[in-house]
Design a protein around this motif. Structure first.
Motif, PDB file in Angstrom:
ATOM      1  N   ALA A   1       0.810  -1.218   0.000  1.00 45.06           N
ATOM      2  CA  ALA A   1       0.000   0.000   0.000  1.00 45.06           C
ATOM      3  C   ALA A   1       0.844   1.269   0.000  1.00 45.06           C
ATOM      4  CB  ALA A   1      -0.929   0.003   1.212  1.00 45.06           C
ATOM      5  N   GLN A   2       2.080   1.214   0.470  1.00 41.14           N
ATOM      6  CA  GLN A   2       2.868   2.437   0.592  1.00 41.14           C
ATOM      7  C   GLN A   2       3.150   3.086  -0.758  1.00 41.14           C
ATOM      8  OE1 GLN A   2       6.791   1.820   2.196  1.00 41.14           O
ATOM      9  NE2 GLN A   2       7.138  -0.053   1.001  1.00 41.14           N
ATOM     10  N   ALA A   3       3.229   2.287  -1.813  1.00 38.65           N
ATOM     11  CA  ALA A   3       3.483   2.865  -3.131  1.00 38.65           C
ATOM     12  C   ALA A   3       2.287   3.681  -3.620  1.00 38.65           C
ATOM     13  CB  ALA A   3       3.801   1.758  -4.125  1.00 38.65           C
ATOM     14  N   TRP A   4       1.078   3.217  -3.374  1.00 37.95           N
ATOM     15  CA  TRP A   4      -0.116   3.950  -3.808  1.00 37.95           C
ATOM     16  C   TRP A   4      -0.430   5.112  -2.871  1.00 37.95           C
ATOM     17  CZ3 TRP A   4      -1.891  -1.632  -3.744  1.00 37.95           C
ATOM     18  CH2 TRP A   4      -1.579  -2.267  -4.957  1.00 37.95           C
ATOM     19  N   ALA A   5      -0.141   4.946  -1.592  1.00 38.96           N
ATOM     20  CA  ALA A   5      -0.420   6.020  -0.635  1.00 38.96           C
ATOM     21  C   ALA A   5       0.663   7.089  -0.630  1.00 38.96           C
ATOM     22  CB  ALA A   5      -0.566   5.442   0.769  1.00 38.96           C
ATOM     23  N   ARG A   6       1.852   6.751  -1.144  1.00 37.26           N
ATOM     24  CA  ARG A   6       2.999   7.669  -1.194  1.00 37.26           C
ATOM     25  C   ARG A   6       3.433   8.112   0.208  1.00 37.26           C
ATOM     26  NH1 ARG A   6      -0.399   9.258  -5.226  1.00 37.26           N
ATOM     27  NH2 ARG A   6      -1.234  10.946  -3.954  1.00 37.26           N
ATOM     28  N   VAL A   7       3.336   7.209   1.147  1.00 41.20           N
ATOM     29  CA  VAL A   7       3.842   7.426   2.503  1.00 41.20           C
ATOM     30  C   VAL A   7       4.536   6.143   2.955  1.00 41.20           C
ATOM     31  CG1 VAL A   7       2.091   9.136   3.133  1.00 41.20           C
ATOM     32  CG2 VAL A   7       1.655   6.714   3.530  1.00 41.20           C
ATOM     33  N   PRO A   8       5.500   6.219   3.865  1.00 46.67           N
ATOM     34  CA  PRO A   8       6.200   5.006   4.304  1.00 46.67           C
ATOM     35  C   PRO A   8       5.320   4.110   5.175  1.00 46.67           C
ATOM     36  CG  PRO A   8       6.977   6.913   5.539  1.00 46.67           C
ATOM     37  CD  PRO A   8       6.066   7.440   4.459  1.00 46.67           C
ATOM     38  N   VAL A   9       5.782   2.881   5.356  1.00 49.82           N
ATOM     39  CA  VAL A   9       5.033   1.900   6.142  1.00 49.82           C
ATOM     40  C   VAL A   9       4.808   2.358   7.587  1.00 49.82           C
ATOM     41  CG1 VAL A   9       5.101  -0.447   7.088  1.00 49.82           C
ATOM     42  CG2 VAL A   9       5.663  -0.044   4.681  1.00 49.82           C
ATOM     43  N   PRO A  10       5.805   2.939   8.287  1.00 48.09           N
ATOM     44  CA  PRO A  10       5.535   3.388   9.665  1.00 48.09           C
ATOM     45  C   PRO A  10       4.387   4.396   9.760  1.00 48.09           C
ATOM     46  CG  PRO A  10       7.890   3.326   9.273  1.00 48.09           C
ATOM     47  CD  PRO A  10       7.237   3.092   7.951  1.00 48.09           C
TER      48      PRO A  10
ATOM     49  N   ALA B   1      -6.356   5.330   3.067  1.00 46.84           N
ATOM     50  CA  ALA B   1      -7.436   4.349   3.242  1.00 46.84           C
ATOM     51  C   ALA B   1      -7.667   3.561   1.962  1.00 46.84           C
ATOM     52  CB  ALA B   1      -8.714   5.060   3.677  1.00 46.84           C
ATOM     53  N   ASN B   2      -7.688   4.228   0.822  1.00 48.39           N
ATOM     54  CA  ASN B   2      -7.906   3.531  -0.449  1.00 48.39           C
ATOM     55  C   ASN B   2      -6.724   2.647  -0.818  1.00 48.39           C
ATOM     56  OD1 ASN B   2     -10.479   4.624  -0.971  1.00 48.39           O
ATOM     57  ND2 ASN B   2      -9.587   6.511  -1.796  1.00 48.39           N
ATOM     58  N   ALA B   3      -5.514   3.077  -0.489  1.00 48.56           N
ATOM     59  CA  ALA B   3      -4.334   2.273  -0.810  1.00 48.56           C
ATOM     60  C   ALA B   3      -4.319   0.973  -0.010  1.00 48.56           C
ATOM     61  CB  ALA B   3      -3.069   3.079  -0.545  1.00 48.56           C
ATOM     62  N   VAL B   4      -4.640   1.047   1.279  1.00 50.93           N
ATOM     63  CA  VAL B   4      -4.666  -0.166   2.099  1.00 50.93           C
ATOM     64  C   VAL B   4      -5.796  -1.081   1.647  1.00 50.93           C
ATOM     65  CG1 VAL B   4      -4.998  -1.040   4.438  1.00 50.93           C
ATOM     66  CG2 VAL B   4      -3.569   0.974   4.058  1.00 50.93           C
ATOM     67  N   THR B   5      -6.936  -0.510   1.321  1.00 49.13           N
ATOM     68  CA  THR B   5      -8.049  -1.324   0.823  1.00 49.13           C
ATOM     69  C   THR B   5      -7.676  -2.035  -0.468  1.00 49.13           C
ATOM     70  OG1 THR B   5      -9.660   0.162   1.834  1.00 49.13           O
ATOM     71  CG2 THR B   5     -10.439  -1.246   0.049  1.00 49.13           C
ATOM     72  N   ARG B   6      -7.001  -1.344  -1.369  1.00 50.81           N
ATOM     73  CA  ARG B   6      -6.580  -1.941  -2.646  1.00 50.81           C
ATOM     74  C   ARG B   6      -5.596  -3.074  -2.422  1.00 50.81           C
ATOM     75  NH1 ARG B   6      -3.724   1.518  -7.580  1.00 50.81           N
ATOM     76  NH2 ARG B   6      -3.406  -0.265  -9.008  1.00 50.81           N
TER      77      ARG B   6
END
Length: 219
Positions: free
Chosen positions: A88-97, A130-135
């Motif tokens: 999901a981090q690639a779509w959300a453009r934020v790191p995992v932490p 939210a959408n990145a994790v859902t995807r």
């Protein structure tokens, strides 16, 4: 020079009134300080926004609704695991932490639905997370649908929130006032009390000349 007895009679009254005012003053000071601190915190703190997306576990022809409900519970726990957040981090453009701190999931014991919520100071970023994790969760779940006989379907995408979900300055001020009043009450309970011997003693009245003569005559 003889002391004025009226002055001695009034002094204990003033001390008693002061003793009654001090506890109320401590409570009022604690409530006021807490209210000011809470209101200042609510005013200076940046608002936060929350966006939520929903997915539904759907049974295939080889499964049943009970199985879908059980897998929805499992997917809700897996949504915040490293395997899902890493994708999901690639779509959300934020790191995992950041995703781990910001994303929460909620499941229902009665419906095979998973709610994925993300919180951020930026409303657009909250929706993107939210959408990145859902995807990512949907891809992981559907990769094994041939063995689980349950597939995950998007029910509702997260939209950009317009109103903050963080408490306003009025709410934080009210909480601070309550906390300050409570601390003031606790301070009253643990404060050292004045011993009874230190209380002001009312001076004994001395009989005047006429009273003394009457007593002598009776004797």
């Amino acid at each position: 020079m003889t002391d004025n007895p009226t002055r001695h009679h009034r002094q204990p009254g003033r001390l008693a009134r002061a003793g009654l005012l001090r506890p109320w003053s401590l409570l009022a000071a604690g409530a006021l300080a807490g209210g000011l601190a809470g209101g200042t915190y609510g005013t200076l703190k940046d608002p936060t926004y929350t966006a939520t997306s929903y997915v539904v576990a759907v049974p295939t022809a080889k499964s049943d609704p009970a199985s879908a409900l059980g897998f929805a519970q499992a997917y809700g726990r897996a949504a915040t695991q490293l395997a899902v957040l890493g994708d999901a981090q690639a779509w959300a453009r934020v790191p995992v932490p950041t995703l781990r701190r910001s994303v929460r999931t909620v499941t229902s014991p009665d419906a095979p639905m998973v709610a994925v919520s993300a919180t951020s100071p930026h409303p657009g970023q909250a929706a993107d997370m939210a959408n990145a994790v859902t995807r990512a969760l949907t891809r992981h779940a559907n990769a094994t649908k041939d063995s689980t006989h349950v597939k995950l379907v998007l029910f509702s995408r997260a939209v950009r929130p317009t109103d903050p979900t963080s408490p306003s300055w009025a709410v934080t001020g009210l909480v601070g006032t309550s906390a300050g009043g409570l601390l003031g009450g606790l301070a009253l309970l643990v404060r050292p009390r004045r011993p009874a011997d230190d209380r002001p003693v009312r001076p004994a009245s001395v009989p005047g000349p006429a009273s003394a003569a009457d007593v002598h005559g009776q004797l």
